[in-house]
Design an enzyme around this catalytic site. Structure first.
Site, PDB file in Angstrom:
ATOM      1  N   ASP A  13       0.730  -1.274   0.086  1.00 28.83           N
ATOM      2  CA  ASP A  13      -0.189  -0.011   0.255  1.00 28.83           C
ATOM      3  C   ASP A  13       0.803   1.194  -0.090  1.00 28.83           C
ATOM      4  O   ASP A  13       0.319   2.268   0.526  1.00 28.83           O
ATOM      5  CB  ASP A  13      -1.174  -0.006   1.070  1.00 28.83           C
ATOM      6  CG  ASP A  13      -1.902  -0.995   1.026  1.00 28.83           C
ATOM      7  OD1 ASP A  13      -2.075  -1.644   0.017  1.00 28.83           O
ATOM      8  OD2 ASP A  13      -2.215  -1.610   2.368  1.00 28.83           O
ATOM      9  N   LYS A  16       1.878   2.111  -5.160  1.00 28.59           N
ATOM     10  CA  LYS A  16       2.464   1.650  -6.523  1.00 28.59           C
ATOM     11  C   LYS A  16       1.348   1.794  -7.647  1.00 28.59           C
ATOM     12  O   LYS A  16       1.787   2.173  -8.649  1.00 28.59           O
ATOM     13  CB  LYS A  16       2.594   0.115  -6.375  1.00 28.59           C
ATOM     14  CG  LYS A  16       3.472  -0.363  -5.168  1.00 28.59           C
ATOM     15  CD  LYS A  16       3.776  -1.710  -4.973  1.00 28.59           C
ATOM     16  CE  LYS A  16       2.550  -2.286  -4.417  1.00 28.59           C
ATOM     17  NZ  LYS A  16       2.133  -2.064  -3.007  1.00 28.59           N
ATOM     18  N   GLY A  40      -4.403  -4.488  -3.610  1.00 29.24           N
ATOM     19  CA  GLY A  40      -5.677  -3.396  -4.107  1.00 29.24           C
ATOM     20  C   GLY A  40      -4.627  -2.055  -4.486  1.00 29.24           C
ATOM     21  O   GLY A  40      -4.144  -1.436  -3.651  1.00 29.24           O
ATOM     22  N   HIS A  41      -4.526  -1.975  -5.857  1.00 36.26           N
ATOM     23  CA  HIS A  41      -3.775  -0.456  -6.112  1.00 36.26           C
ATOM     24  C   HIS A  41      -4.594   0.536  -6.658  1.00 36.26           C
ATOM     25  O   HIS A  41      -5.528   0.450  -7.563  1.00 36.26           O
ATOM     26  CB  HIS A  41      -2.856  -1.027  -7.215  1.00 36.26           C
ATOM     27  CG  HIS A  41      -1.668  -2.020  -7.053  1.00 36.26           C
ATOM     28  ND1 HIS A  41      -0.830  -2.496  -7.931  1.00 36.26           N
ATOM     29  CD2 HIS A  41      -1.591  -2.643  -5.785  1.00 36.26           C
ATOM     30  CE1 HIS A  41      -0.281  -3.666  -7.254  1.00 36.26           C
ATOM     31  NE2 HIS A  41      -0.716  -3.537  -6.191  1.00 36.26           N
ATOM     32  N   GLN A 223       2.110  -6.040  -3.178  1.00 34.61           N
ATOM     33  CA  GLN A 223       2.738  -6.336  -1.674  1.00 34.61           C
ATOM     34  C   GLN A 223       3.863  -5.490  -1.664  1.00 34.61           C
ATOM     35  O   GLN A 223       3.918  -4.256  -2.205  1.00 34.61           O
ATOM     36  CB  GLN A 223       2.867  -7.879  -1.272  1.00 34.61           C
ATOM     37  CG  GLN A 223       1.302  -8.448  -1.159  1.00 34.61           C
ATOM     38  CD  GLN A 223       0.787  -8.803  -2.604  1.00 34.61           C
ATOM     39  OE1 GLN A 223       1.524  -9.542  -3.355  1.00 34.61           O
ATOM     40  NE2 GLN A 223      -0.449  -8.681  -2.865  1.00 34.61           N
TER      41      GLN A 223
END
Ligand code: GDP
Ligand code: IMO
Ligand code: MG
Length: 428
Positions: A13, A16, A40-41, A223
């Site tokens: 988080d 990225k 979750g980007h 990650q």
């Protein structure tokens, strides 16, 4: 033209998605190589705000070919849903491809992820319960089912029968839960297979050929290094190589083809799930950062644990990945704080150490040694040049750069694509 890996340098988080979206403007290909829909980007651009779980964050640029590589584990339902949502919002996915070698997350993986977590009790890892760990276990245990298998329906049925017998034994005898139905899974996955067939390709060849043609290729990490299966805070990690090493095996790309490795760091630290976090704040500063930055998980909605920037971890991540540059995100979140702390070393058993111990229980006993720096107490989200930042913000960035021993190339001062300060161009 270069191949540039963009790697999370903390516990995930780091931002990225935002960095990939803005760099992708000038590239030909963006490739995911590890993790699954535990990622979750967040991307905020003229199309709106998106939470990308499996589709690479370069999808918003028409010239970009997006690839989900063999190292990613794919939940077909999640991928199809994501594709549908993107199309609904006007984003084209005609240049999206997934590897025929990518393993599939099956219903028993999701079930077992939950059952395993429950059985760990207070030792639970705090996984996303998306089936990630069980899927990678099957990959290593040679019980996996890959996306390409869906295209051969007969052999898929034989394979699924064999695997499901094994899984149902564990589900019923170890966890005393209800077995899963072969027919239901088979029918559902055959339907997924039909819908995914146009996307399935030998993506390793596509990536290699793009590199041979001299195209610019971004490798989108998921990650973060401290969640890496080998170099993270084991066992409180995910089940893949989230550091740059994972990019080679997760795509079929030789390490000598990677020209730059960019680490993404938040200007402070966050972590979701269990495990040691030496600089964690339990006071009102931690709450203030969480609320101001809306630090709640993109995938699970869980509150993120917040703390000061940990340069011991930062240096470690820079070494493990051989970082050639860094991006610093969320600097604007610190705008209101009168002073800032940075952890420069740990105290453990009366000794001062400058690299993190590999053992999580030792790491949990490490006390951070802080250096205090003045805050700037002013809005920076509208600034676009490094020299326009307040002197205290510049000093903070320069000190982090020195501590992690890696040049700062880009500073992000807000979630939107244009909210950036380019110190040195990453993609020319
Ligand atoms: P990722 O998983 O590394 O892509 O990061 P996430 O999307 O899970 O979390 C990063 C969060 O920070 C998202 O909500 C982004 O919109 C937000 N974000 C990224 N860069 C910045 C920034 O520079 N400032 C602020 N305020 N928010 C940012
Ligand atoms: P992005 O790509 C933050 C964490 C989970 C849990 C541990 C293991 O958005 O940075 P898993 O479901 O992978 O078995 O969970 O890893 N985790 C993440 N934390 N960002 C992520 O991805 C994460 N992916 C997994 O919270 O602690
Ligand atoms: Mg995320």
């Amino acid at each position: 033209m270069p191949v540039i890996a963009v790697i999370g340098a903390q516990w995930g988080d780091e931002g990225k998605g935002k960095i990939i979206d803005l760099l992708a403007e000038k590239v030909n290909m963006v490739v995911r190589f590890s993790g699954g829909n535990n990622a979750g980007h967040t991307v905020v651009n003229p199309y709106g705000e998106f939470r990308m779980h499996l589709v690479p964050s370069g999808i918003f640029h028409r010239q970009v070919t997006c690839i989900v590589g063999n190292g990613v584990v794919i939940d077909p339902a999640a991928l199809l849903e994501e594709i549908e949502q993107l199309e609904k919002r006007g984003v084209k996915v005609d240049k999206l491809y997934i590897s025929d070698r990518a393993h599939l997350i099956m219903p028993y993986h999701i079930l077992l992820d939950g059952l395993e977590e429950e059985s760990r009790g207070s030792g639970a890892l705090g996984t996303t319960r998306k089936g990630i760990g069980p899927c990678y276990m099957d990959k290593a245990g040679r019980l996996g089912i890959r996306s390409g298998d869906l295209l051969e329906k007969e052999s898929f049925l034989d394979r699924l029968r064999l695997v499901l017998e094994n899984k149902n034994r564990i589900i019923t005898r170890v966890y005393e839960a209800q077995p899963l139905s072969l027919e239901e899974i088979y029918d559902k996955y055959c339907q997924y297979g039909e819908r995914l067939a146009p996307f399935i390709r030998e993506t390793d060849v596509m990536v290699q050929e793009a590199v041979e043609r001299g195209e610019t290729v971004l490798l989108e990490g998921a990650q973060g290094t401290m969640l890496d299966i080998d170099f993270g805070t084991y066992p409180y990690v995910t089940s893949t190589s989230a550091s740059v090493g994972g990019a080679c095996s997760g795509l079929g790309l030789s390490p000598v083809k990677i020209d730059h490795v960019i680490g993404v760091f938040k200007a402070y630290t966050t972590r979701v799930g269990s495990g040691p976090l030496p600089t964690e704040l339990f006071d009102e500063t931690g709450d203030l950062i969480r609320e101001r930055a809306r630090e709640y998980g993109t995938t699970t909605g869980r509150p993120r644990r917040c703390g000061w920037f940990d340069a011991v971890m930062g240096r470690f991540a820079a070494r493990v990945n051989g970082l050639s540059g860094a991006c610093l995100t969320r600097l604007d979140v610190l705008d209101v704080l009168p002073s800032l702390k940075v952890c420069t070393a740990y105290r453990l058993g009366g000794k001062t150490i400058t690299s993190p111990p590999s053992n999580s229980s030792l790491l949990a006993r490490c006390e951070p040694i802080y250096e205090e720096l003045p805050g700037w107490q002013g809005d920076i989200d509208g600034l676009r040049r490094f020299e326009d930042l307040p002197a205290a913000a510049r000093s903070y960035v320069r000190r982090l750069e020195e501590l992690i021993a890696c040049p700062m190339k880009l500073i992000s001062v807000g979630p939107r694509r244009e909210q950036k300060i380019v110190v040195e161009e990453i993609v020319n």
